[in-house]
Design a protein around this motif. Sequence first.
Motif, mmCIF file in Angstrom:
data_model
loop_
_atom_site.group_PDB
_atom_site.id
_atom_site.type_symbol
_atom_site.label_atom_id
_atom_site.label_comp_id
_atom_site.label_asym_id
_atom_site.label_seq_id
_atom_site.Cartn_x
_atom_site.Cartn_y
_atom_site.Cartn_z
ATOM 1 N N LEU E 71 1.077 -1.294 -0.001
ATOM 2 C CA LEU E 71 0.003 -0.035 0.017
ATOM 3 C C LEU E 71 0.695 1.324 0.104
ATOM 4 C CD1 LEU E 71 -2.596 -1.027 2.589
ATOM 5 C CD2 LEU E 71 -3.124 -1.072 0.255
ATOM 6 N N GLY E 72 2.055 1.277 0.161
ATOM 7 C CA GLY E 72 2.934 2.251 0.109
ATOM 8 C C GLY E 72 2.976 3.082 1.485
ATOM 9 N N ARG E 73 2.653 2.543 2.455
ATOM 10 C CA ARG E 73 2.453 3.373 3.771
ATOM 11 C C ARG E 73 3.836 3.213 4.590
ATOM 12 N NH1 ARG E 73 -1.907 6.367 3.041
ATOM 13 N NH2 ARG E 73 -3.828 4.926 2.591
ATOM 14 N N THR E 74 4.756 4.115 4.267
ATOM 15 C CA THR E 74 6.252 4.127 4.413
ATOM 16 C C THR E 74 6.276 4.333 6.065
ATOM 17 O OG1 THR E 74 6.388 6.447 3.866
ATOM 18 C CG2 THR E 74 7.017 4.588 2.284
ATOM 19 N N ASP E 75 5.634 4.975 6.653
ATOM 20 C CA ASP E 75 5.780 5.439 8.194
ATOM 21 C C ASP E 75 5.407 4.277 8.858
ATOM 22 O OD1 ASP E 75 6.688 8.132 7.438
ATOM 23 O OD2 ASP E 75 4.673 8.812 8.034
ATOM 24 N N GLU E 76 4.180 3.823 8.781
ATOM 25 C CA GLU E 76 3.864 2.481 9.497
ATOM 26 C C GLU E 76 4.846 1.377 8.966
ATOM 27 O OE1 GLU E 76 1.053 4.387 9.476
ATOM 28 O OE2 GLU E 76 -0.130 3.319 11.341
ATOM 29 N N LEU E 77 5.274 1.271 7.735
ATOM 30 C CA LEU E 77 6.156 0.199 7.562
ATOM 31 C C LEU E 77 7.515 0.088 8.089
ATOM 32 C CD1 LEU E 77 6.952 -2.160 5.508
ATOM 33 C CD2 LEU E 77 7.777 -0.398 3.745
ATOM 34 N N ARG E 78 7.933 1.599 8.364
ATOM 35 C CA ARG E 78 9.185 1.538 9.200
ATOM 36 C C ARG E 78 8.929 0.991 10.660
ATOM 37 N NH1 ARG E 78 9.488 6.691 8.210
ATOM 38 N NH2 ARG E 78 10.873 6.458 6.424
ATOM 39 N N ALA E 79 7.994 1.217 11.289
ATOM 40 C CA ALA E 79 7.521 0.893 12.645
ATOM 41 C C ALA E 79 7.401 -0.739 12.617
ATOM 42 C CB ALA E 79 6.301 1.712 13.082
ATOM 43 N N HIS E 80 6.889 -1.328 11.458
ATOM 44 C CA HIS E 80 6.326 -2.498 11.524
ATOM 45 C C HIS E 80 7.852 -3.360 11.077
ATOM 46 C CE1 HIS E 80 2.466 -3.174 13.210
ATOM 47 N NE2 HIS E 80 2.063 -2.197 12.656
ATOM 48 N N LEU E 81 8.554 -2.958 10.361
ATOM 49 C CA LEU E 81 9.832 -3.509 10.109
ATOM 50 C C LEU E 81 10.512 -3.607 11.610
ATOM 51 C CD1 LEU E 81 10.788 -1.979 6.832
ATOM 52 C CD2 LEU E 81 10.319 -4.435 6.996
ATOM 53 N N ALA E 82 10.635 -2.682 11.987
ATOM 54 C CA ALA E 82 11.215 -2.621 13.496
ATOM 55 C C ALA E 82 10.644 -3.667 14.431
ATOM 56 C CB ALA E 82 11.421 -1.321 14.270
ATOM 57 N N GLY E 83 9.343 -3.844 14.448
ATOM 58 C CA GLY E 83 8.677 -4.849 15.380
ATOM 59 C C GLY E 83 8.789 -5.979 14.889
ATOM 60 N N ALA E 84 9.076 -6.304 13.603
ATOM 61 C CA ALA E 84 9.290 -7.677 12.997
ATOM 62 C C ALA E 84 10.462 -8.150 13.750
ATOM 63 C CB ALA E 84 9.046 -7.661 11.450
ATOM 64 N N LEU E 85 11.468 -7.211 13.552
ATOM 65 C CA LEU E 85 12.982 -7.651 13.971
ATOM 66 C C LEU E 85 12.862 -8.133 15.546
ATOM 67 C CD1 LEU E 85 15.224 -5.075 12.267
ATOM 68 C CD2 LEU E 85 15.048 -7.444 11.593
ATOM 69 N N ASN E 86 12.026 -7.285 16.386
ATOM 70 C CA ASN E 86 11.645 -7.697 17.725
ATOM 71 C C ASN E 86 11.313 -8.931 17.877
ATOM 72 O OD1 ASN E 86 13.125 -5.064 18.574
ATOM 73 N ND2 ASN E 86 11.131 -3.844 18.359
ATOM 74 N N LEU E 87 10.229 -9.270 16.979
ATOM 75 C CA LEU E 87 9.751 -10.759 17.157
ATOM 76 C C LEU E 87 10.554 -11.858 16.706
ATOM 77 C CD1 LEU E 87 6.191 -9.929 15.903
ATOM 78 C CD2 LEU E 87 7.020 -10.005 18.145
ATOM 79 N N GLY E 88 11.827 -11.251 16.205
ATOM 80 C CA GLY E 88 12.750 -12.557 15.657
ATOM 81 C C GLY E 88 12.800 -12.881 14.319
ATOM 82 N N ILE E 89 11.866 -12.387 13.569
ATOM 83 C CA ILE E 89 11.869 -12.539 12.218
ATOM 84 C C ILE E 89 13.055 -11.833 11.556
ATOM 85 C CG2 ILE E 89 10.678 -11.773 9.970
ATOM 86 C CD1 ILE E 89 8.189 -11.549 11.648
ATOM 87 N N THR E 90 13.679 -12.533 10.630
ATOM 88 C CA THR E 90 15.172 -12.126 10.207
ATOM 89 C C THR E 90 15.090 -11.221 8.953
ATOM 90 O OG1 THR E 90 15.333 -13.730 8.286
ATOM 91 C CG2 THR E 90 15.890 -14.524 10.779
ATOM 92 N N ARG E 91 16.142 -10.488 8.968
ATOM 93 C CA ARG E 91 16.475 -9.438 7.826
ATOM 94 C C ARG E 91 16.067 -10.106 6.511
ATOM 95 N NH1 ARG E 91 21.402 -5.509 8.370
ATOM 96 N NH2 ARG E 91 21.278 -4.669 10.380
ATOM 97 N N GLU E 92 16.608 -11.204 6.326
ATOM 98 C CA GLU E 92 16.692 -11.891 4.949
ATOM 99 C C GLU E 92 15.181 -12.219 4.764
ATOM 100 O OE1 GLU E 92 18.535 -15.909 4.967
ATOM 101 O OE2 GLU E 92 18.292 -15.861 2.664
ATOM 102 N N GLU E 93 14.372 -12.652 5.674
ATOM 103 C CA GLU E 93 12.923 -13.059 5.479
ATOM 104 C C GLU E 93 12.281 -11.818 5.001
ATOM 105 O OE1 GLU E 93 11.728 -16.887 8.359
ATOM 106 O OE2 GLU E 93 12.200 -14.925 9.168
ATOM 107 N N LEU E 94 12.516 -10.499 5.761
ATOM 108 C CA LEU E 94 11.991 -9.453 5.452
ATOM 109 C C LEU E 94 12.056 -9.034 4.085
ATOM 110 C CD1 LEU E 94 12.205 -7.937 8.904
ATOM 111 C CD2 LEU E 94 10.097 -8.648 8.012
ATOM 112 N N VAL E 95 13.473 -9.045 3.638
ATOM 113 C CA VAL E 95 13.874 -8.568 2.223
ATOM 114 C C VAL E 95 13.096 -9.556 1.428
ATOM 115 C CG1 VAL E 95 15.613 -8.613 0.454
ATOM 116 C CG2 VAL E 95 16.202 -7.598 2.960
#
Lengths: 126, 126, 126, 126, 126, 126
Positions: E71-95
Amino acid sequence: MDDELLAAGREVQAKLWPRVAAGPTGTFPAAQLAPDFYRYVAASAFGMIWSRPGLALRDRSLVTVAQLAALGRTDELRAHLAGALNLGITREELVEVLMQTAVYAGVPAANEALTVAATVFGVGDQ
Amino acid sequence: MDDELLAAGREVQAKLWPRVAAGPTGTFPAAQLAPDFYRYVAASAFGMIWSRPGLALRDRSLVTVAQLAALGRTDELRAHLAGALNLGITREELVEVLMQTAVYAGVPAANEALTVAATVFGVGDQ
Amino acid sequence: MDDELLAAGREVQAKLWPRVAAGPTGTFPAAQLAPDFYRYVAASAFGMIWSRPGLALRDRSLVTVAQLAALGRTDELRAHLAGALNLGITREELVEVLMQTAVYAGVPAANEALTVAATVFGVGDQ
Amino acid sequence: MDDELLAAGREVQAKLWPRVAAGPTGTFPAAQLAPDFYRYVAASAFGMIWSRPGLALRDRSLVTVAQLAALGRTDELRAHLAGALNLGITREELVEVLMQTAVYAGVPAANEALTVAATVFGVGDQ
Amino acid sequence: MDDELLAAGREVQAKLWPRVAAGPTGTFPAAQLAPDFYRYVAASAFGMIWSRPGLALRDRSLVTVAQLAALGRTDELRAHLAGALNLGITREELVEVLMQTAVYAGVPAANEALTVAATVFGVGDQ
Amino acid sequence: MDDELLAAGREVQAKLWPRVAAGPTGTFPAAQLAPDFYRYVAASAFGMIWSRPGLALRDRSLVTVAQLAALGRTDELRAHLAGALNLGITREELVEVLMQTAVYAGVPAANEALTVAATVFGVGDQ
């Protein structure tokens, strides 16, 4: 990733952005994070689609500018407006495409796209 | 472009943005690049649509703010939030419109719109 | 799910759609699949947002119609056009909202919304 | 609404859709509900924008098809694919535009647009 | 607003963003303008939806990142990428999630999302 | 188009849709009109992206369903919901993904997606 597709894609990209193509690739942050992605774009978007016969390169450029303006993708729009100029499409033609965007995607989309174009064309600079 | 339509449009614009209407027009980069576009907007959007009877100007302003928030058009949203205040719509009403945007366009759209509104309303400034 | 919120939401829904509210709920396929979702919508969208003071119910209805038209959500638009009529908003006002949608979301969005409205209003039926 | 603008718009519409232009206008439900809207579209979109010099009619048609495909506006896409054929743009060119849409708006947008095109072109009919 | 829902929501938020949750809340401009909105988000989005059993928290995080990128919601994306890392999802998976976004929402959406991710992950910094 | 990429893509497609993969391909109208497009999708989307290691196939399916729901791409959503079931993702998990869509893309997007899911799951049929 297939080498022939990558080469075909790079050839199209070099027509749109001769200066970028001549320099080093992949130095911006997103390309450092995901170098495979930019190879994928070169091989698939440019190597498999843009390189096809059946539609003039000029027309591919024009419709891409139009879609990016309608979708509000300003970063890519900036790059493709520069690419369009490199292919010989005139400023006047591009302005007409962006004005017409107001009809199909609304006035704010056209307004935003014209603001990007003013930057690319160096209009309003001191 | 028809002069009467242009005049009708400028009259509506002056109600929304009295200070802008009193100053020189078309000095921003996009207006320098495409002056015809901004005459087109005045004559068609404002002269042909906003000037119509059948819906109160206040209601036209409110639904425009709502649509711009839903579509994520932040530049135009900023202008129309200021216009809405000039028409006498209250901050509280505008905040309610933007909060409700979360229901129909998602929380991120509302969040972004409220961030724009905080700027327009001068909330959070030192 | 909180019972008070649900009750507050159902009260708003009953103003928009008196006939639906009087009948059995949750009989359509999506409600059979995900009954919790429709309770969530009643409790959150209607119970937590629409029921708030600070914006007239009529204005909430008008801006919702405007957003659904801009976003091209035709099913929900159909329901909310009917709801708007139930609140006393006139056909003429709704047509003006939908026409103005062309300015901010493009002509196709307005065209599609007017087609939905013609169905809701029974225009063009034999 | 200005008569000259309306006439200029109708002239462009007649090039895109000669058969429609020759018949009675405004008989579909949305046009019965909001006849002013379709006059507005003719006078503004076609009379003020499409009729401008500076971009070939063929190019205006091509970029419109591209934008409608990217935005998922299937009804309007159907009409403009037919219009493009009337202007002499080939099926092959249109298929290339729609395939390329996958790059900028995603595969589902291209898929949907090609499905519409198959209908307009009579492909897959018995 | 229901206190239990709010508490349930805050508990989920604390898993995604432990540091934010530990600090003072509501100090940014939009939260000063509309504090009720952020309580609503905590109680409804997090308290009523994210806190439900039936889908792992990790999966909720992953699909949220995917939707925000599309959806191109960059502000929220920034926050949820940080949240995903905190939950243990890896950078590679997110990429990989962001690269795949190119298929369904187009190359520009993926490009923009990878640019945000490079910032969140500190790639390309000096 | 590269044969190896095509084979890699078809292998992924066969996991998502075993029955389709076993039957004849390209018999629907859009595939008759543009057979190259569907080879492109198999080779690029599935052969170059979905086939990559770094993200589980199950996760790729889940985020795709989420994105299609958020973007309102109902035809593709139908296919990918069926694909998700074939991979062993449960109905309950899919319903949770679609409900959560309301938070990020709005209630109408979730409502529409749940309606599609009810059809795919055979809920509400006689």
